[in-house]
Each structure stands twice: as C-alpha cells, then as structure tokens.
Enzyme design. Structure first.
Site, short mmCIF file in Angstrom:
data_model
loop_
_atom_site.label_atom_id
_atom_site.label_comp_id
_atom_site.label_asym_id
_atom_site.label_seq_id
_atom_site.Cartn_x
_atom_site.Cartn_y
_atom_site.Cartn_z
N CYS A 79 43.33 -18.58 38.01
CA CYS A 79 44.11 -19.29 36.99
C CYS A 79 45.24 -18.40 36.46
CB CYS A 79 43.20 -19.78 35.87
SG CYS A 79 42.04 -21.04 36.45
N HIS A 165 38.55 -22.60 38.74
CA HIS A 165 37.49 -21.64 38.44
C HIS A 165 36.39 -21.71 39.50
CE1 HIS A 165 38.94 -20.32 34.51
NE2 HIS A 165 39.31 -21.58 34.30
N GLU A 167 33.96 -19.74 39.77
CA GLU A 167 32.73 -19.14 39.24
C GLU A 167 31.83 -20.13 38.52
OE1 GLU A 167 35.90 -18.53 36.03
OE2 GLU A 167 35.79 -18.68 38.21
N SER A 218 9.43 -5.93 20.94
CA SER A 218 9.45 -7.17 20.16
C SER A 218 8.55 -8.24 20.74
CB SER A 218 10.88 -7.70 20.10
OG SER A 218 11.29 -8.16 21.38
N GLY A 219 8.19 -8.08 22.02
CA GLY A 219 7.43 -9.11 22.71
C GLY A 219 8.31 -9.99 23.58
N VAL A 221 11.48 -10.53 26.56
CA VAL A 221 11.58 -10.05 27.93
C VAL A 221 12.33 -8.71 28.01
CG1 VAL A 221 13.68 -11.40 28.41
CG2 VAL A 221 12.23 -10.68 30.29
N ASP A 222 13.35 -8.51 27.20
CA ASP A 222 14.16 -7.29 27.32
C ASP A 222 13.35 -6.04 26.97
OD1 ASP A 222 16.27 -8.95 27.96
OD2 ASP A 222 17.07 -8.99 25.92
N SER A 223 12.75 -6.03 25.78
CA SER A 223 12.02 -4.83 25.35
C SER A 223 10.75 -4.63 26.17
CB SER A 223 11.69 -4.89 23.86
OG SER A 223 10.83 -5.96 23.56
N SER A 224 10.10 -5.73 26.56
CA SER A 224 8.88 -5.61 27.37
C SER A 224 9.19 -5.03 28.74
CB SER A 224 8.20 -6.97 27.52
OG SER A 224 7.79 -7.47 26.26
#
Length: 505
Positions: A79, A165, A167, A218-219, A221-224
């Site tokens: 674009c 676009h 994507e 925290s429980g 997905v990221d921190s686990s």
C-alpha cells in the site's frame, strides 16, 4: 538473518510479522524512520515497507532513512510502501478517482510475486491514493476494475509492490504471495517452536549465569510458559511465586499447582486472600479496586521476594507487541512494566530477564505445547490481573465471589462441553448488583442477576459479541438458576467493542 518490516503506521503491520513467522521466516518490526545502522543490526535478507495513513506527495510524509532503498536486498512495498517505491523511482502517485476499501477481485495478476498462484484472487483494499504513472524499469503485475496499478515489480532491482494487504485473512491467497517474496529473498525458513525453545534456553543460561531468578506466576499462558522455560534452563535457581488473592476462578490455584510442579517448576503458592479482601472492603469504584489490588500484590510479592531471596533477576513475560508499542523513533524500547511487579522498592531493583520479548502470543502458545503445559492453561482465554474483582460489580465480598465463581464455572464448562470455547476469544460471567423478583417453585425470590459475555476478535482492540446458539444459552440459564440459588435471572451481553469494553469494569 531476518526480514525487517519498516512500520509507517498501518494497523496491520504486526500481522505482516506474524504471517512471515508463520511461514518460517524470522521477522522484526522497526520504525519506518529507523537508521541504516539499526536496520543493519538485524542482518536483513529482505525488507517490507508497510502501509500507513500518509500520502507520499505530502511534504511531511514519512520515509525510510537515506540509503535504505539502495540496500542490495529485495524490498516489498505494501500500500503506502508500494506508492513510496514508485514515487522515489520517478513514478507518479495521485489521489485516486475512486477510493477502494474492502474486498476486490484482481482482474489480472502475474510476475514473480504471484508465481504458482492460480484461480480467483480476492484482495483486501484500503487506499485513497494510486500509482498513476510507472517508474522506469517497473511493470504492472496486478490490477482491479478500479485500480489499474494494483501491483508492480522491477526484477532487476528486486523491488516489488502491492496496493492491497496480503497479510490479512480477507486476502485468502496472500500467504502464498508472501511465501513467494521469501523465496525471492532466499530466507532460511527455519523459524519454528523447536528452534525458538533451544535458542531461548541458551540465551537465558548466557544472561543469568549462576544467578537466581524470581518470577511472578499469574496462572495465564505467558507466565506459566515462562516458568516452564526457566525451569528447563536453570532448574531450582528459579523461584516462581503464585499469589492467591482470593479473586481467582474456581479451582484455579490447584490447577496451576498440578500443571507446573510435576514439570519441575519450583513453585511457591501464597494465600493472601484475607489481605486483599480486607483492603477491598467497602470499595465499589472499579479504578480504586484496581489500584488496591496492585498495591496489595506488590506488598505480598515483596514479602515473598525477601523471604526466599536474595535474587539477581526478575523474569517478566513481556511480549513483542509490548516492545513495539513502547518503541521510540529509532526502535529503542522502554519496556512497559508488568502490571503486577512494576512498583517494587529500589533495594529490590533486579536485573530483568525477558525471554519472550521477541515473540507473539501464538508463538508462546506453541512453545507451551512443546514444554508440556496442559491445554486447559495453554489455550485459556485472557483473564484480567485484578481477577474476579472487576467482574463482581460493586463491593467485593467472599459471598459474592463464591456466587460468581460458580456461575463462571458453569458457563465456561458449558462452552467446553458444547464445543464452543475455542470459537470464542474471551468468555466471562459478571455478577451484577441488580436484584429482581422471581418465582422458584411456589416461592417468591429476590435474587441477583448474572450476565454472560462472550466475544470474538483478532486483536482485542475491537470485538464482536459471539453469536452463541439459543439452545446453548437456554441450557446455561437453566443450569445457573437451578445450581446457584442466589441467581434468579441470567442475561447475555450483545454489545460489541466499541462502544463497550470486553470487561464490564
């Protein structure tokens, strides 16, 4: 080796990076004005110029740093990026006679970018300017009914452009086009979860050395997932602290313990519910609730840090979108502090370790799968840091939390049972302060109203309310009023974002 994406303000820039990574190519987003030296640090094998709201003929139009277009690597303009390539090479760009927004069929296409693509090509357009005169050496490789120059290429200089676009999901064959660009670049398409995990473990070991690391779990997905990765990298030199503030979902603490401890995470769980609920007593304002919870978390986390310390590093689950959002003009990032650990005192000023700072959420989920994190946590919907406090409208009490936990559990379990959970981006129950008259058996009731909410979204910036089947909603309503006697009315939220937010508070 990477593909560098220069961002000129498109809302879809992150999607370009995600699509290229899904195709196995490591990609990096930098500001459109990033210096030549900064770009060279990424050792690019290709460059993408993103779209954006500007017009190339404006005096203050953003442009790449001098020398970028002279680099001996393929460049793809999307674009605004295509218009810039054409304009800089001596072509003409003007306000389009007819703006194009939405889906359009390419009336013709060809050239290296479209190699191997056959049949109908639907493209997502969003432009008000058009290339009206080709620069020397370029050919038209795509057109629509309203845009005669919808794609260009110069195979000698390896410069390519598309006026749509590729994507976004609304361009179904856009992935094939991007794959063709990667072939032109000669990028080694070896960016995958296995490769990422091995690299991250080595990076952590190199950064941490013999040091000790503290992590707040925290429980989610990221921190686990970060806990699992760090445990694999440094073993029991990691201490992961899970603060149970009493605002969790039903059985959540036990679920986190059962998921992480057997996989080698040195996990400390702390029941701080009395402190949190005591501090929240009598408070109804949602912003005040958030501040109190943040303050109490810092106090509890600081206490555990001193108890189990000393520590050299604090691990945070910063993701790539956080880095992009806080990047300065030359790509230098001032990373946002994690909402739970941003207020620690100066004498606990750990060095940060952020292994996920170059990763997107879907990549973290794939790493979680490889590391053995159960799907119940890996594919879990987002859950706010303040927990159920902002889904319990008004004052938060143990009694109201108990009601809300049971309602939420019935709703979420029902979504899983009916095969609807994965089709929703986020689902939740809200306990409203509204009480209404009802009839149960032969008796009059005066009980709470529960609200159910489910949304679908790609980016959580905007969201549609989920069109859940009526039969499912009827079943949930029936289960809730029969199993949670404090509820006699159930409503379903059919408001999008905007005008509403996903959470009620």
């Amino acid at each position: 080796m990477s593909v560098v994406i220069l961002d000129f303000g498109s809302q879809f820039t992150r999607l370009i990076a995600r699509r290229l990574r899904e195709l196995g190519a490591y990609s990096v987003i930098l500001p459109g004005t990033a210096s030549l030296e900064r770009i060279a640090q990424e050792n690019p094998q290709g460059i993408v110029l993103s779209g954006g709201p500007s017009s190339v003929y404006d005096a203050n139009a953003p442009r790449p740093a001098p020398g970028v277009l002279d680099l001996d690597v393929p460049i793809l303009g999307v674009c605004y990026g295509m218009q810039f390539l054409a304009h800089e090479a001596g072509g003409a760009v003007q306000r389009a006679g007819k703006r194009e927004y939405g889906k359009a069929d390419l009336t013709r296409y060809g050239g290296q970018l479209f190699a191997g693509i056959q049949g109908e090509f639907v493209a997502w357009m969003s432009h008000s300017d058009s290339v009206t005169q080709l620069p020397q050496g370029y050919e038209v490789i795509a057109a629509t009914e309203d845009t005669p120059v919808a794609g260009i290429e110069n195979t000698v200089t390896r410069r390519y452009g598309v006026q749509f676009h590729p994507e976004v999901v609304h361009t179904p064959k856009g992935g094939q086009l991007l794959a063709n660009f990667l072939e032109i670049c000669g990028v080694a398409r070896d960016w995958n979860a296995e490769h990422i995990v091995d690299e991250l473990i080595e990076d952590v070991r190199r950064q941490v050395g013999a040091g000790r690391v503290l992590l707040a779990i925290s429980g989610g997905v990221d921190s686990s997932t970060l806990g699992l990765l760090l445990a694999r990298a440094i073993g029991d030199r990691l201490t992961a602290v899970f603060i149970d503030h009493g605002l969790l979902r039903l059985g959540e603490r036990e679920q986190v313990e059962a998921a992480l401890r057997p996989l080698g995470v040195n996990l400390v769980t702390v029941d701080a519910s009395e402190e949190f609920l005591g501090a929240l007593a009598g408070v109804s304002d949602p912003e005040q609730k958030r501040k109190i919870i943040g303050r109490e978390f810092i106090r509890a986390f600081e206490r555990e840090a001193r108890k189990y310390g000393p520590f050299d590093f604090l691990a945070q689950g910063t993701l790539y979108p956080d880095v992009i959002e806080s990047a300065g003009g030359e790509g230098a990032a001032n990373i946002k502090s994690h909402h739970n650990v941003g207020g620690l005192p100066e004498d606990l000023a750990f060095k940060l370790v952020e292994p996920f700072r170059t990763l997107f959420k879907d990549e973290v989920r794939e790493i979680a799968r490889l590391l053995g994190l159960p799907d119940a946590i890996r594919m879990r919907h987002p859950f706010p840091g303040p927990g159920l406090a902002i889904r319990c409208l008004g004052e938060v009490t143990r009694e109201k939390l108990d009601i809300l936990k049971r309602v939420d559990d019935i709703f979420i379990s029902g979504l899983r049972e009916f095969g609807l959970y994965d089709g929703c981006s986020q689902a939740l129950a809200v306990l409203t302060p509204i009480q209404s008259v009802g009839v149960m058996g032969d008796e009059r009731t005066y009980s709470y109203t529960a609200a159910l909410r489910a949304v679908t979204t790609d980016d959580f910036m905007t969201a549609e309310w989920a069109r859940l089947p009526y039969e499912f909603l009827a079943t949930m309503s029936n289960r809730i009023v029969n199993q949670v006697h404090e509820i006699n009315r159930v409503v379903y939220d059919i408001t999008g974002k905007p005008p509403a937010t996903i959470e009620w508070e």
